[in-house]
Design a protein around this motif. Structure first.
Motif, PDB file in Angstrom:
ATOM      1  N   UNK A 448      38.230  49.815  46.088  1.00  0.00           N
ATOM      2  CA  UNK A 448      37.179  49.677  45.077  1.00  0.00           C
ATOM      3  C   UNK A 448      37.784  49.735  43.681  1.00  0.00           C
ATOM      4  N   UNK A 449      38.735  50.644  43.482  1.00  0.00           N
ATOM      5  CA  UNK A 449      39.405  50.755  42.183  1.00  0.00           C
ATOM      6  C   UNK A 449      40.090  49.448  41.801  1.00  0.00           C
ATOM      7  N   UNK A 450      40.812  48.862  42.735  1.00  0.00           N
ATOM      8  CA  UNK A 450      41.498  47.597  42.469  1.00  0.00           C
ATOM      9  C   UNK A 450      40.497  46.487  42.168  1.00  0.00           C
ATOM     10  N   UNK A 451      39.388  46.501  42.881  1.00  0.00           N
ATOM     11  CA  UNK A 451      38.355  45.487  42.644  1.00  0.00           C
ATOM     12  C   UNK A 451      37.758  45.625  41.241  1.00  0.00           C
ATOM     13  N   UNK A 452      37.582  46.841  40.787  1.00  0.00           N
ATOM     14  CA  UNK A 452      37.031  47.070  39.449  1.00  0.00           C
ATOM     15  C   UNK A 452      37.977  46.528  38.380  1.00  0.00           C
ATOM     16  N   UNK A 453      39.264  46.826  38.504  1.00  0.00           N
ATOM     17  CA  UNK A 453      40.216  46.340  37.500  1.00  0.00           C
ATOM     18  C   UNK A 453      40.315  44.812  37.509  1.00  0.00           C
ATOM     19  N   UNK A 454      39.862  44.197  38.617  1.00  0.00           N
ATOM     20  CA  UNK A 454      39.911  42.735  38.724  1.00  0.00           C
ATOM     21  C   UNK A 454      38.524  42.126  38.893  1.00  0.00           C
ATOM     22  N   UNK A 455      37.512  42.816  38.386  1.00  0.00           N
ATOM     23  CA  UNK A 455      36.130  42.382  38.609  1.00  0.00           C
ATOM     24  C   UNK A 455      35.858  41.011  38.001  1.00  0.00           C
ATOM     25  N   UNK A 456      36.591  40.627  36.961  1.00  0.00           N
ATOM     26  CA  UNK A 456      36.364  39.328  36.335  1.00  0.00           C
ATOM     27  C   UNK A 456      36.823  38.168  37.206  1.00  0.00           C
ATOM     28  N   UNK A 457      37.483  38.459  38.307  1.00  0.00           N
ATOM     29  CA  UNK A 457      37.886  37.399  39.223  1.00  0.00           C
ATOM     30  C   UNK A 457      36.833  37.130  40.301  1.00  0.00           C
ATOM     31  N   UNK A 458      35.774  37.938  40.344  1.00  0.00           N
ATOM     32  CA  UNK A 458      34.722  37.763  41.350  1.00  0.00           C
ATOM     33  C   UNK A 458      33.764  36.649  40.929  1.00  0.00           C
ATOM     34  N   UNK A 459      33.556  35.695  41.832  1.00  0.00           N
ATOM     35  CA  UNK A 459      32.589  34.628  41.550  1.00  0.00           C
ATOM     36  C   UNK A 459      31.165  35.154  41.599  1.00  0.00           C
ATOM     37  N   UNK A 460      30.936  36.155  42.421  1.00  0.00           N
ATOM     38  CA  UNK A 460      29.639  36.833  42.426  1.00  0.00           C
ATOM     39  C   UNK A 460      29.860  38.287  42.788  1.00  0.00           C
ATOM     40  N   UNK A 461      29.026  39.154  42.268  1.00  0.00           N
ATOM     41  CA  UNK A 461      29.241  40.587  42.489  1.00  0.00           C
ATOM     42  C   UNK A 461      28.611  41.079  43.783  1.00  0.00           C
ATOM     43  N   UNK A 462      27.951  40.181  44.516  1.00  0.00           N
ATOM     44  CA  UNK A 462      27.442  40.604  45.817  1.00  0.00           C
ATOM     45  C   UNK A 462      28.587  41.048  46.721  1.00  0.00           C
ATOM     46  N   UNK A 463      29.699  40.319  46.645  1.00  0.00           N
ATOM     47  CA  UNK A 463      30.863  40.693  47.445  1.00  0.00           C
ATOM     48  C   UNK A 463      31.365  42.084  47.046  1.00  0.00           C
ATOM     49  N   UNK A 464      31.341  42.362  45.747  1.00  0.00           N
ATOM     50  CA  UNK A 464      31.763  43.675  45.262  1.00  0.00           C
ATOM     51  C   UNK A 464      30.800  44.765  45.723  1.00  0.00           C
ATOM     52  N   UNK A 465      29.509  44.514  45.613  1.00  0.00           N
ATOM     53  CA  UNK A 465      28.525  45.524  45.996  1.00  0.00           C
ATOM     54  C   UNK A 465      28.597  45.860  47.483  1.00  0.00           C
ATOM     55  N   UNK A 466      29.055  44.912  48.313  1.00  0.00           N
ATOM     56  CA  UNK A 466      29.216  45.185  49.739  1.00  0.00           C
ATOM     57  C   UNK A 466      30.257  46.262  49.985  1.00  0.00           C
ATOM     58  N   UNK A 467      31.145  46.466  49.002  1.00  0.00           N
ATOM     59  CA  UNK A 467      32.190  47.474  49.149  1.00  0.00           C
ATOM     60  C   UNK A 467      31.677  48.892  48.900  1.00  0.00           C
ATOM     61  N   UNK A 468      30.481  49.020  48.310  1.00  0.00           N
ATOM     62  CA  UNK A 468      29.996  50.323  47.851  1.00  0.00           C
ATOM     63  C   UNK A 468      29.128  51.008  48.881  1.00  0.00           C
ATOM     64  N   UNK A 469      29.533  50.931  50.140  1.00  0.00           N
ATOM     65  CA  UNK A 469      28.854  51.621  51.235  1.00  0.00           C
ATOM     66  C   UNK A 469      29.803  52.683  51.776  1.00  0.00           C
ATOM     67  N   UNK A 470      29.287  53.880  51.971  1.00  0.00           N
ATOM     68  CA  UNK A 470      30.136  54.938  52.517  1.00  0.00           C
ATOM     69  C   UNK A 470      29.252  56.010  53.132  1.00  0.00           C
TER      70      UNK A 470
END
Length: 470
Positions: A448-470
């Protein structure tokens, strides 16, 4: 009165055009990086709140609605309507009072806010609308900018000094940020601002010196953001609102601020993006309390002080700190919401545990006889000459031992002061991992940390939000 300045007309239109016109390409590398820092810090403290009493209640209530949607509740991974996700996630972000701050001296007080509380709304509605990572960063920068401009445009007497809470700004910020995400036109944006801005004024009782803080403190901003989403959705369908909500008759400036709003500052800003001025908390407590906390921690560790040997503790801080967190109503806290704003409790656990972190806030600590005894020895003093303006977050700790020895330590510029001792990326990551470790593996937190530092490379943040399950 400020209403005479040239920008005191068509305010909603000007704010709408600014909000819609901001582009990623306009943001400097530094501003983009600051937005990523804000996202990292905010998600860390949000993760840490999973399992908190207030959060459990919020989740139960939303579960009872049995509503499906397209926005993720962070932690559970459940999908719901974006306004409900923003409410739940916003409650988590605010719970620990560990998220960032933005403030400036205003007389003997400080006009203060937590601009990161706009991030849950950017994530929830942004996921629902399938925005890109670059757009997410722009929305975060916009939220910080509008939030800071509202605070800075109130010239002579803060909202807090007038009996309102600073989170009232969410009523005006969230409709504009949501309107941008929903791609409203200028007229619709104006109406969204009118709808949201005429609804939610937040009373100061939710965070004031003489009252015990409650769970409602955790949603004072989030609830207005929930309303802001609805306001933007309504406006998109043609619902109208008072577009002169800021400058009009019986509007915000006339009724609440008594003409004290500087519309030039509100429209034009400060000449740089306000997100650059955000400060991150190094300890789990009111931001301006960090000076006296660090002073007590340093005093205790370097002199090997043990609580049973302490006869008296004197804490010196700014007028704001001594009044806001030194009121007797919070002397013996019984909940998290009051404990993090209690000089007495913070000082006692700093001496007893030699730490003021997430693990210090438990029922056992609030009821601990030794901590209560030490609390009774803490005395609070305002020292405006030393701390009010130039060292507003500074503090002094004077500990008198039973044998008469006196240990005296002052910290003028604690870690987290953006101008003198800012938190580095490394320190921010350490804080993030400490928060995340409560609820997830190091491996997941790293991803998740790596994804945040590279969030501008995401075409959509749905893929990112899928990571926030725990």
């Amino acid at each position: 009165m400020s209403t005479t300045n040239e920008n005191a007309v068509h305010v909603a239109e000007k704010l709408a055009k600014y909000s819609l016109g901001l582009n990623y390409d306009e943001l400097s590398e530094k501003v983009v990086h600051e937005a990523k820092r804000a996202l990292l810090d905010t998600l860390g403290v949000t993760f840490a709140a999973k399992g908190a009493d207030a959060v459990k209640i919020m989740w139960r209530v939303l579960d009872n609605f049995n509503v499906n949607g397209t926005a993720t509740i962070i932690g559970s991974g459940k999908k719901t309507l974006p306004q409900y996700a923003a409410l739940a996630n916003g409650c988590m972000t605010r719970y620990w009072d560990y998220n960032d701050g933005y403030g400036f001296p205003m007389g003997k007080m400080v006009a203060a806010s937590h601009p990161s509380e706009i991030i849950p709304i950017c994530l929830s509605l942004g996921e629902s609308e399938n925005i890109s990572g670059k757009e997410l960063l722009v929305d975060i920068v916009l939220g910080y900018e509008l939030s800071g401009r509202i605070l800075r445009s109130i010239e002579n007497k803060s909202l807090e000094a007038r009996g309102w809470n600073m989170d009232t700004r969410a009523s005006f910020v969230s409709p504009l940020v949501c309107g941008r995400i929903l791609k409203l036109n200028v007229e619709q944006m104006e109406n969204a601002l009118g709808i949201g801005g005429s609804r939610d004024m937040v009373l100061g009782i939710l965070d004031t010196a003489g009252e015990v803080n409650t769970m409602a403190k955790n949603i004072r901003h989030a609830y207005s953001c929930h309303t802001g989403i609805l306001a933007a959705m309504l406006a998109k369908e043609g619902f109208t609102g008072p577009v002169r909500v800021l400058e009009g008759e019986k509007g915000f400036n006339e009724t609440v601020l008594e003409g004290d709003l500087n519309f030039d500052t509100l429209i034009n800003g400060l000449g740089h993006f306000i997100i650059e001025d955000a400060e991150y908390k190094p300890v789990v407590a009111s931001r301006t309390a960090s000076g006296h906390i660090f002073a007590t921690l340093e005093n205790t560790k370097k002199n090997d002080i043990h609580p049973e040997d302490v006869a008296r503790v004197d804490i010196y801080a700014s007028t704001r700190v001594s009044e806001h967190t030194g009121d007797p109503s919070k002397k013996y806290p019984f909940n998290k919401e009051s404990a993090d704003h209690s000089i007495y409790f913070l000082t006692a656990v700093a001496i007893t545990d030699r730490a003021v972190g997430l693990q210090q806030y438990t029922k056992e600590k609030y009821e601990d006889a030794g901590i209560k005894e030490l609390i009774g020895k803490v005395n609070v003093h305002a020292d405006p000459d030393t701390f009010n303006v130039h060292h507003k977050a500074g503090g002094r700790s004077v500990i008198t031992m039973k044998d008469g020895t006196v240990y005296d330590t002052t910290v003028l510029e604690p870690v987290g002061d953006n101008t003198t001792n800012p938190i580095s990326d490394k320190q921010l990551e350490e804080k993030y991992f400490d928060c995340a470790s409560r609820v997830m593996s190091r491996e997941q937190a790293e991803k998740i940390k790596d994804a945040i530092w590279n969030i501008d490379s995401f075409d959509n943040i749905r893929d990112f939000m899928e990571m926030l399950k725990f």
